[in-house]
Design a protein around this motif. Structure first.
Motif, PDB file in Angstrom:
ATOM      1  N   ALA A  46       0.827  -1.213   0.000  1.00  0.00           N
ATOM      2  CA  ALA A  46       0.000   0.000   0.000  1.00  0.00           C
ATOM      3  C   ALA A  46       0.855   1.253   0.000  1.00  0.00           C
ATOM      4  O   ALA A  46       0.616   2.199  -0.740  1.00  0.00           O
ATOM      5  N   LYS A  47       1.900   1.256   0.840  1.00  0.00           N
ATOM      6  CA  LYS A  47       2.704   2.481   0.879  1.00  0.00           C
ATOM      7  C   LYS A  47       3.667   2.572  -0.282  1.00  0.00           C
ATOM      8  O   LYS A  47       3.998   3.671  -0.730  1.00  0.00           O
ATOM      9  N   GLU A  52       5.048   5.436  -5.191  1.00  0.00           N
ATOM     10  CA  GLU A  52       5.192   5.440  -6.655  1.00  0.00           C
ATOM     11  C   GLU A  52       4.379   6.559  -7.279  1.00  0.00           C
ATOM     12  O   GLU A  52       4.845   7.247  -8.181  1.00  0.00           O
ATOM     13  N   LEU A  53       3.158   6.742  -6.760  1.00  0.00           N
ATOM     14  CA  LEU A  53       2.297   7.783  -7.310  1.00  0.00           C
ATOM     15  C   LEU A  53       2.917   9.169  -7.121  1.00  0.00           C
ATOM     16  O   LEU A  53       2.863  10.011  -8.018  1.00  0.00           O
ATOM     17  N   ALA A  54       3.547   9.382  -5.957  1.00  0.00           N
ATOM     18  CA  ALA A  54       4.209  10.664  -5.715  1.00  0.00           C
ATOM     19  C   ALA A  54       5.299  10.884  -6.758  1.00  0.00           C
ATOM     20  O   ALA A  54       5.460  11.985  -7.291  1.00  0.00           O
TER      21      ALA A  54
ATOM     22  N   LEU B 238      -1.684  11.274   1.910  1.00  0.00           N
ATOM     23  CA  LEU B 238      -2.131  10.850   3.241  1.00  0.00           C
ATOM     24  C   LEU B 238      -1.473   9.525   3.633  1.00  0.00           C
ATOM     25  O   LEU B 238      -0.980   9.365   4.743  1.00  0.00           O
ATOM     26  N   ILE B 239      -1.492   8.580   2.701  1.00  0.00           N
ATOM     27  CA  ILE B 239      -0.904   7.263   2.991  1.00  0.00           C
ATOM     28  C   ILE B 239       0.584   7.404   3.290  1.00  0.00           C
ATOM     29  O   ILE B 239       1.112   6.795   4.221  1.00  0.00           O
ATOM     30  N   ARG B 240       1.254   8.238   2.498  1.00  0.00           N
ATOM     31  CA  ARG B 240       2.701   8.380   2.692  1.00  0.00           C
ATOM     32  C   ARG B 240       3.025   8.945   4.062  1.00  0.00           C
ATOM     33  O   ARG B 240       3.912   8.461   4.767  1.00  0.00           O
ATOM     34  N   ARG B 285      -7.386   0.315  12.145  1.00  0.00           N
ATOM     35  CA  ARG B 285      -8.346   1.063  11.337  1.00  0.00           C
ATOM     36  C   ARG B 285      -7.606   1.981  10.365  1.00  0.00           C
ATOM     37  O   ARG B 285      -7.953   2.086   9.200  1.00  0.00           O
ATOM     38  N   TRP B 286      -6.577   2.662  10.884  1.00  0.00           N
ATOM     39  CA  TRP B 286      -5.768   3.535  10.006  1.00  0.00           C
ATOM     40  C   TRP B 286      -5.114   2.700   8.914  1.00  0.00           C
ATOM     41  O   TRP B 286      -5.036   3.117   7.760  1.00  0.00           O
ATOM     42  N   ASN B 287      -4.638   1.525   9.273  1.00  0.00           N
ATOM     43  CA  ASN B 287      -4.036   0.653   8.267  1.00  0.00           C
ATOM     44  C   ASN B 287      -5.056   0.234   7.215  1.00  0.00           C
ATOM     45  O   ASN B 287      -4.746   0.170   6.028  1.00  0.00           O
ATOM     46  N   THR B 288      -6.287  -0.055   7.680  1.00  0.00           N
ATOM     47  CA  THR B 288      -7.345  -0.416   6.734  1.00  0.00           C
ATOM     48  C   THR B 288      -7.582   0.735   5.761  1.00  0.00           C
ATOM     49  O   THR B 288      -7.781   0.534   4.570  1.00  0.00           O
ATOM     50  N   PHE B 289      -7.536   1.955   6.306  1.00  0.00           N
ATOM     51  CA  PHE B 289      -7.696   3.130   5.449  1.00  0.00           C
ATOM     52  C   PHE B 289      -6.650   3.124   4.329  1.00  0.00           C
ATOM     53  O   PHE B 289      -6.976   3.252   3.153  1.00  0.00           O
ATOM     54  N   ALA B 290      -5.378   2.928   4.719  1.00  0.00           N
ATOM     55  CA  ALA B 290      -4.302   2.919   3.712  1.00  0.00           C
ATOM     56  C   ALA B 290      -4.511   1.780   2.715  1.00  0.00           C
ATOM     57  O   ALA B 290      -4.357   1.952   1.503  1.00  0.00           O
TER      58      ALA B 290
END
Lengths: 138, 333
Positions: A46-47, A52-54, B238-240, B285-290
């Motif tokens: 996910a990260k 990559e998108l950045a 946000l994820i980063r 929950r935050w991880n689920t968001f990502a």
């Protein structure tokens, strides 16, 4: 991962190929007894995707600038500035020029008349030679 | 003070540097303990401050704040120095190293050659430790990496004197006075109290739980208002900030849960242990968001309904955190 409500467990910490290449990072996870332990992780998809998108955004901007330089609309300085993730204001702080002066140097006609000392100052910031500053080879 | 410096691998640079430096001075403190006492946990969403074109979103307090708070609360005195002149800054570092002590530095990530290219952004508040010099190379212990690295002096100099937002100005620091007995209970309760009052602030929706809610409510409107592409970029941002190296995952929520667990054990307080478990659930929950946002920002999944779902996850995070900090504030030490 236990469904989507995944509690991070020690043996379930994601180990996807990450952006740290051959380094590892630390993630906090719980062991069988519910005790927190720092666990080394290679990364999480996910990260990695977000990272990559950045970079897609940044590289797009560099490519756009490169084309403008080739078309004679901007000086090669603009390309090197983008390559170093800078804007005229930030580059100005590095070389000790005001923002508008850097902006002027982005014009090809003015850039081509710059003194070697000025070129040298820019080149030092980008860790290249003054000759390479006039081209777009890296 | 120990003779040789031992590298430690941590999740976050600033709390990691603090724990490593103190360990060297004979205080065995974990990274999460440093993070908790330093009130590291936070949330802030500032749409009017742009970093790389996106609103500034922070899951931790401002850089430098953790070491400042943790050292003050534990009664440890740090010496800080910063420099206008690059030459003087490098000479001072060499001099301090010659004294045999490891030194903490604030640096700009973009100029550090040992990081992989994908990690090198213009970010000026990365902390690391220098523990020696070999020829022209400095020996670096970067807590976010699993092993010590080397850095040529010209690159380290650039990193120490990088410019722009949060410019480090050659800042270097090291502990000069470490008391033998540290008053953990007092420091921990102070650290917890500050996090609670910041997260539960009611003054404005720019920080704390209100900021999570304010941001969440705007999420569904992003695609129409700013365009699909920008919305995707904003999600990725946000994820980063939440997940990238140095966060320990889940926007520091797991690190904080680990701190609450350690504090609960230290005082034998079951309340703190159960709050730690609840903190872990929020982290999840935050991880689920990502996890759910990643396909949306890669646009494998179409916007619209997906953004509404993401808003609901964020609002759930906000509700849970509101409950946790309300209860944590009532804990008596």
């Amino acid at each position: 991962m236990s469904g989507l409500g995944f509690i991070m467990r020690k043996d379930e910490v994601p180990q996807d190929q990450g952006i740290l290449e051959n380094y590892k990072e630390v993630v906090y996870a719980v062991d069988d007894q519910g005790r927190y332990v720092p666990v080394p992780s290679k990364g999480w998809s996910a990260k990695t995707e977000a990272n990559e998108l950045a970079w897609v955004g940044i590289n797009l901007q560099i490519e756009k600038t490169r084309k403008l330089v080739l078309a004679g609309k901007l000086s090669p300085l603009a390309y090197h500035m983008e390559l170093n993730h800078m804007k005229p204001g930030l580059l100005g702080k590095y070389v000790g020029f005001s923002r508008w002066r850097v902006r002027r140097h982005l014009k090809p006609s003015i850039f081509s008349r710059l003194k070697p000392e000025v070129l040298e100052r820019y080149a030092t910031v980008f860790k290249i030679t003054a000759d390479r500053l006039k081209t777009m080879d890296g | 003070m120990r003779e040789t410096f031992t590298h430690q691998h941590h999740a976050h640079c600033e709390s990691g540097v603090f724990a490593s430096l103190l360990c060297h001075h004979g205080v065995d403190i974990s990274e999460s303990m440093a993070f908790g006492i330093g009130s590291g946990l936070f949330f802030s969403y500032l749409p009017f401050v742009k970093v790389y074109g996106f609103p500034l979103t922070a899951y931790r307090i401002a850089p430098g704040g953790i070491i400042k708070r943790a050292s003050k609360r534990l009664g440890i005195r740090f010496k800080y120095e910063s420099f206008r002149d690059e030459e003087k800054g490098m000479a001072a570092l060499d001099l301090a190293l010659a004294g045999g002590r490891p030194i903490g530095l604030q640096t700009g990530v973009f100029w550090l050659p040992f990081f992989p290219p994908a990690y090198r952004f213009q970010f000026n508040a990365h902390n690391l430790i220098v523990y020696g010099k070999e020829g022209d190379d400095y020996l670096i212990s970067d807590p976010t990496l699993d092993r010590p690295v080397k850095c040529p002096s010209s690159d380290l100099r650039k990193a120490r004197f990088s410019k722009g937002f949060l410019a480090p100005k050659g800042k270097m620091y090291y502990p000069v006075e470490v008391p033998r007995d540290l008053d953990y209970p007092k420091a921990i309760s102070q650290g917890i109290r500050e996090v609670c009052s910041k997260m539960l602030t009611r003054i404005h929706p720019l920080v704390g739980v209100p900021a999570i809610r304010a941001m969440a409510r705007k999420v569904p409107a992003w695609p129409q208002k700013k365009g699909e592409k920008y919305a995707a970029g904003q999600l990725a941002n946000l994820i980063r900030m939440q997940e990238e190296i140095g966060t320990g995952g889940a926007g520091f929520r797991f690190v904080y849960a680990s701190f609450l667990q350690e504090a609960g054990d230290m005082f034998g307080m079951d309340e703190l242990l159960s709050l730690s478990e609840r903190m872990t659930k929020v982290g999840d929950r935050w991880n689920t968001f990502a996890y759910k946002a990643a396909p949306v920002c890669k646009r494998r999944r179409k916007g619209g309904a997906a953004y509404v779902e993401l808003r609901d996850i964020l609002l759930d995070c906000a509700d849970q955190e509101y409950g946790i900090f309300s209860d944590l504030r009532r804990v008596k030490f």
